[in-house]
Design a protein around this motif. Structure first.
Motif, PDB file in Angstrom:
ATOM      1  N   ASP B 138       0.830  -1.211   0.000  1.00 36.97           N
ATOM      2  CA  ASP B 138       0.000   0.000   0.000  1.00 36.97           C
ATOM      3  C   ASP B 138       0.861   1.257   0.000  1.00 36.97           C
ATOM      4  O   ASP B 138       1.930   1.286   0.596  1.00 36.97           O
ATOM      5  N   VAL B 139       0.350   2.305  -0.628  1.00 36.78           N
ATOM      6  CA  VAL B 139       0.935   3.639  -0.448  1.00 36.78           C
ATOM      7  C   VAL B 139       0.204   4.276   0.732  1.00 36.78           C
ATOM      8  O   VAL B 139      -0.994   4.077   0.911  1.00 36.78           O
ATOM      9  N   VAL B 140       0.932   5.048   1.538  1.00 38.60           N
ATOM     10  CA  VAL B 140       0.320   5.710   2.681  1.00 38.60           C
ATOM     11  C   VAL B 140       0.193   7.201   2.378  1.00 38.60           C
ATOM     12  O   VAL B 140       1.126   7.831   1.875  1.00 38.60           O
ATOM     13  N   ASN B 141      -0.975   7.740   2.671  1.00 37.70           N
ATOM     14  CA  ASN B 141      -1.233   9.167   2.469  1.00 37.70           C
ATOM     15  C   ASN B 141      -0.395   9.983   3.455  1.00 37.70           C
ATOM     16  O   ASN B 141      -0.377   9.667   4.651  1.00 37.70           O
ATOM     17  N   PRO B 142       0.323  11.012   2.993  1.00 31.95           N
ATOM     18  CA  PRO B 142       1.079  11.840   3.954  1.00 31.95           C
ATOM     19  C   PRO B 142       0.168  12.583   4.946  1.00 31.95           C
ATOM     20  O   PRO B 142       0.630  13.003   6.001  1.00 31.95           O
ATOM     21  N   TRP B 143      -1.109  12.724   4.606  1.00 30.87           N
ATOM     22  CA  TRP B 143      -2.035  13.369   5.534  1.00 30.87           C
ATOM     23  C   TRP B 143      -2.451  12.353   6.587  1.00 30.87           C
ATOM     24  O   TRP B 143      -2.795  11.222   6.268  1.00 30.87           O
ATOM     25  N   LYS B 144      -2.471  12.817   7.850  1.00 36.79           N
ATOM     26  CA  LYS B 144      -2.758  11.922   8.957  1.00 36.79           C
ATOM     27  C   LYS B 144      -3.449  12.757  10.022  1.00 36.79           C
ATOM     28  O   LYS B 144      -2.975  13.857  10.337  1.00 36.79           O
ATOM     29  N   VAL B 145      -4.559  12.282  10.556  1.00 38.64           N
ATOM     30  CA  VAL B 145      -5.238  13.067  11.591  1.00 38.64           C
ATOM     31  C   VAL B 145      -5.424  12.301  12.892  1.00 38.64           C
ATOM     32  O   VAL B 145      -5.843  12.864  13.900  1.00 38.64           O
ATOM     33  N   ASP B 146      -5.149  10.986  12.842  1.00 37.01           N
ATOM     34  CA  ASP B 146      -5.213  10.193  14.076  1.00 37.01           C
ATOM     35  C   ASP B 146      -4.245   9.015  13.897  1.00 37.01           C
ATOM     36  O   ASP B 146      -3.337   9.101  13.081  1.00 37.01           O
ATOM     37  N   ASP B 147      -4.476   7.943  14.630  1.00 35.85           N
ATOM     38  CA  ASP B 147      -3.530   6.817  14.550  1.00 35.85           C
ATOM     39  C   ASP B 147      -3.583   6.072  13.214  1.00 35.85           C
ATOM     40  O   ASP B 147      -2.676   5.325  12.877  1.00 35.85           O
ATOM     41  N   ARG B 148      -4.664   6.255  12.512  1.00 37.44           N
ATOM     42  CA  ARG B 148      -4.857   5.464  11.288  1.00 37.44           C
ATOM     43  C   ARG B 148      -3.923   5.912  10.167  1.00 37.44           C
ATOM     44  O   ARG B 148      -3.636   7.085  10.019  1.00 37.44           O
ATOM     45  N   LYS B 149      -3.507   4.935   9.368  1.00 39.54           N
ATOM     46  CA  LYS B 149      -2.853   5.259   8.110  1.00 39.54           C
ATOM     47  C   LYS B 149      -3.943   5.368   7.053  1.00 39.54           C
ATOM     48  O   LYS B 149      -4.790   4.482   6.941  1.00 39.54           O
ATOM     49  N   LEU B 150      -3.899   6.447   6.303  1.00 38.17           N
ATOM     50  CA  LEU B 150      -4.958   6.689   5.329  1.00 38.17           C
ATOM     51  C   LEU B 150      -4.515   6.351   3.919  1.00 38.17           C
ATOM     52  O   LEU B 150      -3.320   6.398   3.589  1.00 38.17           O
ATOM     53  N   THR B 151      -5.486   6.042   3.083  1.00 35.05           N
ATOM     54  CA  THR B 151      -5.191   5.803   1.675  1.00 35.05           C
ATOM     55  C   THR B 151      -4.933   7.149   0.977  1.00 35.05           C
ATOM     56  O   THR B 151      -5.571   8.150   1.305  1.00 35.05           O
ATOM     57  N   PRO B 152      -4.013   7.157   0.008  1.00 38.16           N
ATOM     58  CA  PRO B 152      -3.845   8.356  -0.807  1.00 38.16           C
ATOM     59  C   PRO B 152      -4.832   8.363  -1.970  1.00 38.16           C
ATOM     60  O   PRO B 152      -4.791   9.257  -2.807  1.00 38.16           O
ATOM     61  N   GLY B 153      -5.717   7.344  -2.040  1.00 37.41           N
ATOM     62  CA  GLY B 153      -6.573   7.165  -3.206  1.00 37.41           C
ATOM     63  C   GLY B 153      -5.840   6.387  -4.278  1.00 37.41           C
ATOM     64  O   GLY B 153      -4.692   5.979  -4.108  1.00 37.41           O
ATOM     65  N   GLY B 154      -6.539   6.163  -5.382  1.00 36.60           N
ATOM     66  CA  GLY B 154      -5.926   5.381  -6.448  1.00 36.60           C
ATOM     67  C   GLY B 154      -6.621   5.639  -7.766  1.00 36.60           C
ATOM     68  O   GLY B 154      -7.620   6.330  -7.806  1.00 36.60           O
ATOM     69  N   SER B 155      -6.063   5.216  -8.827  1.00 33.50           N
ATOM     70  CA  SER B 155      -4.914   4.352  -8.828  1.00 33.50           C
ATOM     71  C   SER B 155      -3.581   5.089  -8.754  1.00 33.50           C
ATOM     72  O   SER B 155      -2.568   4.471  -8.408  1.00 33.50           O
ATOM     73  N   SER B 156      -3.548   6.389  -9.069  1.00 30.92           N
ATOM     74  CA  SER B 156      -2.273   7.109  -9.047  1.00 30.92           C
ATOM     75  C   SER B 156      -1.924   7.537  -7.616  1.00 30.92           C
ATOM     76  O   SER B 156      -1.647   8.713  -7.353  1.00 30.92           O
ATOM     77  N   GLY B 157      -1.932   6.592  -6.687  1.00 25.97           N
ATOM     78  CA  GLY B 157      -1.731   6.907  -5.277  1.00 25.97           C
ATOM     79  C   GLY B 157      -0.294   7.292  -4.953  1.00 25.97           C
ATOM     80  O   GLY B 157      -0.047   8.185  -4.136  1.00 25.97           O
ATOM     81  N   GLY B 158       0.660   6.611  -5.591  1.00 27.16           N
ATOM     82  CA  GLY B 158       2.065   6.963  -5.361  1.00 27.16           C
ATOM     83  C   GLY B 158       2.350   8.358  -5.885  1.00 27.16           C
ATOM     84  O   GLY B 158       3.065   9.148  -5.246  1.00 27.16           O
ATOM     85  N   SER B 159       1.796   8.693  -7.044  1.00 34.45           N
ATOM     86  CA  SER B 159       1.980  10.020  -7.627  1.00 34.45           C
ATOM     87  C   SER B 159       1.434  11.086  -6.684  1.00 34.45           C
ATOM     88  O   SER B 159       2.098  12.099  -6.418  1.00 34.45           O
TER      89      SER B 159
END
Lengths: 96, 492
Positions: B138-159
């Motif tokens: 998985d790619v992890v979204n740099p945005w974070k508001v709590d303990d959870r790791k969030l998705t950056p969305g997809g499919s261009s999630g790494g971008s």
């Protein structure tokens, strides 16, 4: 209308050339059925007399002379093959 | 401010003035990339290539022959074939594949002096909305508001993650149903899908050929305009690429949209849309009105049929496109057991090489194209697609210049949260974006606000065919009015 039974799931996997173990067929059939029932909504639309879309704006596909434009790249073409021998792609025996 | 957090426009101007070099800028990005492995955005890093191209760019800058993208470090989605550099579409089936050729889009970027930092993670074969289907993890979204790791969305999630985390100044993305715009919205960046045919598809690993389109993912609208200019243009190697002049997109950013007619489609008010997104949409509408645009209510009556039509057409094309992965010419081949013939080789190679979502879509596509179902599903979907396009044609014919909608039905969700969901639930992520691919139109996601927890939200503007310049200008006005400046705070 359409639910996908085990036999159909098996047949689709075969057509798609993807090996699916028997144990996984029930789940596959259920997932495919779910997706198909989502598609059933399309039956509500009146498509009488509608031609399928072909391009964003009217555009004639380009034509060119029917001639050789490329070639002589055997080594490059074979460079990524899992099994290449003597200038050919190698596969298991196809004809007895 | 560190160099890697500059915009493309600012870096371009500064390098032309000699304030720093392309090598220095590239080194800043490479350092940021190495410190961001926790995001898993880069699947293949290419620091040697990057530095070599940066040196070439510096020579051009010195010689006064520097196009806009000269010396700009970019991330390249793993879907673009890059000569001699691993290209896997995030799939095990392309394990070890190093193309002998370069995609047209990345060739053009290279010719304009852009610097490739590496290949970006993505959903396998661009099939997914959460970047959880990649063979790289998985790619992890740099945005974070709590303990959870969030998705950056997809499919261009790494971008999306790489641009939002300042690992690169811009990235290439591809968009078949929303794969540029949805991750852009989830990460607070700008993402544009151009008109189908604006960018060549040659050398881009094919998913659904009548829908796929490459586009820029950047931190600002101006950067999207600059980068699109370098990506776009006619290519004889893609018969669907349009033989039209590429306008100067950046010059179109006048900031003046007085008298422009902006349509608000009533069918995009969907049940269950969070209040924050409704509010954002209403605020965006007011911003455009305040800038002098005329706001009109419009109707796109076939909107609700876009997703089901897409999930017939896209898998059908995918099943055909992905037939080429057979273990013969490139990538993975299953180990053969005694007595296995070529059919077993195909079946085992594809079972081992494709992940579950890709297998599902290939099989759905196979089913809807199979004898007896072709008319019931595939042809019907293609006709519904024509009706969806007609809805847009009629609205534009009535004088509407652009359409404003939400970009996504929610902010970024947690990685793993959709694991037990029905596949169809994941598909709903594309509800606001997929119509645009079906109709072949340009669309752009612009970050315009934060939800109550502090996660970014975006709005989408949809334009007329080949009207990217005008669309970018409207997006520019929206961007300026919204004044979105938030960045994820660094935790990685």
């Amino acid at each position: 209308m359409s639910t996908i039974d085990l036999e159909t799931a098996r047949r689709v996997a075969k057509l798609a050339r993807i090996a699916v173990p028997d144990d996984n067929l029930p789940q596959l059939a259920e997932e495919l059925s779910g997706i198909l029932s989502f598609m059933e909504q399309l039956n509500e639309v009146d498509i009488e007399g509608i031609e399928p879309m072909t391009s964003v704006t009217p555009m004639r596909l380009k034509r060119r002379q029917d001639g050789v434009t490329d070639g002589g790249q055997q080594a490059k073409i074979l460079s990524n093959a899992p099994d290449a021998r003597e200038g050919f792609f190698a596969v298991p025996k196809v004809v007895e | 401010m560190t160099l890697n957090s500059l915009t493309i426009a600012a870096a371009r101007d500064a390098m032309r003035k000699g304030e720093f070099t392309a090598v220095e800028l590239t080194e800043a990005c490479l350092g940021a990339i190495d410190a961001a492995d926790a995001l898993n955005a880069f699947a293949h890093k290419t620091p040697e290539i990057a530095l070599e191209r940066a040196r070439e760019a510096d020579a051009r800058l010195k010689a006064g022959d520097a196009p806009d993208m000269c010396g700009i470090p970019l991330g390249i989605k793993d879907l673009f074939c890059t000569e001699g550099v691993a290209t896997q579409a995030a799939s095990k089936i392309l394990q070890g594949f190093k193309p002998e050729y370069e995609s047209t889009v990345t060739s053009q970027l290279r010719a304009s002096g852009a610097v490739m930092l590496g290949k970006l993670n993505m959903d396998e074969f661009a099939m997914g909305s959460s970047n959880e289907t990649a063979c790289y993890g998985d790619v992890v979204n740099p945005w974070k508001v709590d303990d959870r790791k969030l998705t950056p969305g997809g499919s261009s999630g790494g971008s999306a993650a790489a641009v939002a985390a300042d690992l690169c100044l811009g990235a290439t993305g591809t968009d078949t149903g929303g794969s540029i715009r949805q991750p852009a919205a989830f990460t607070g960046i700008v993402g544009m899908k151009p008109t189908y045919g604006r960018c060549s598809r040659w050398g881009v690993v094919a998913f659904a050929s009548s829908l796929d389109q490459a586009g820029p993912m950047t931190r600002t609208v101006r950067d999207a305009a600059i980068m699109l200019g370098a990506m776009a243009g006619h290519d004889a190697k893609d018969s669907t690429s349009a033989d039209l002049a590429v306008p100067d997109f950046e010059a179109a950013l006048t900031g003046d949209i007085k008298g422009r007619k902006i349509g608000i489609p009533r069918e995009y008010r969907m049940e269950g849309t969070p209040e924050a997104i409704e509010k954002l949409w209403a605020e965006g509408t007011e911003m455009l009105r305040d800038a002098g645009a005329e706001i009109v209510d419009i109707s796109l009556p076939h909107t609700k049929y876009a997703l089901p039509a897409y999930y017939v057409i896209a898998p059908a094309e995918a099943s055909s496109n992905l037939a080429r992965y057979d273990g013969v010419r490139y990538g993975h081949r299953a180990t053969l057991n005694a007595g296995d013939g070529i059919t077993e080789m195909y079946e085992n190679t594809r079972a081992q090489g494709f992940g579950p979502e890709v297998q599902r879509r290939v099989m759905i596509g196979t089913y809807v194209l199979s004898a007896g179902f072709y008319d019931a599903y595939y042809n019907r979907a293609r006709k519904v697609r024509a009706l969806i396009k007609r809805d847009f044609d009629e609205v534009f014919a009535a004088g509407v210049d652009a359409i404003l909608t939400p970009a996504t039905p929610s902010p970024a969700f947690g990685l793993g949260e959709m694991a037990d969901a029905d596949p169809v639930e994941m598909y709903l992520n594309d509800v606001f974006t997929v119509t645009v691919n079906l109709a072949g139109l340009p669309g752009i996601a612009v970050p315009t606000g934060l939800d109550s927890k502090g996660l970014p939200l975006g709005l989408q503007l949809i334009g007329k065919p080949w009207g990217e310049a005008d669309l970018l200008n409207t997006a520019y006005v929206l961007e300026n009015a919204a004044g979105f400046v938030s960045k994820p705070s660094k935790w990685w």
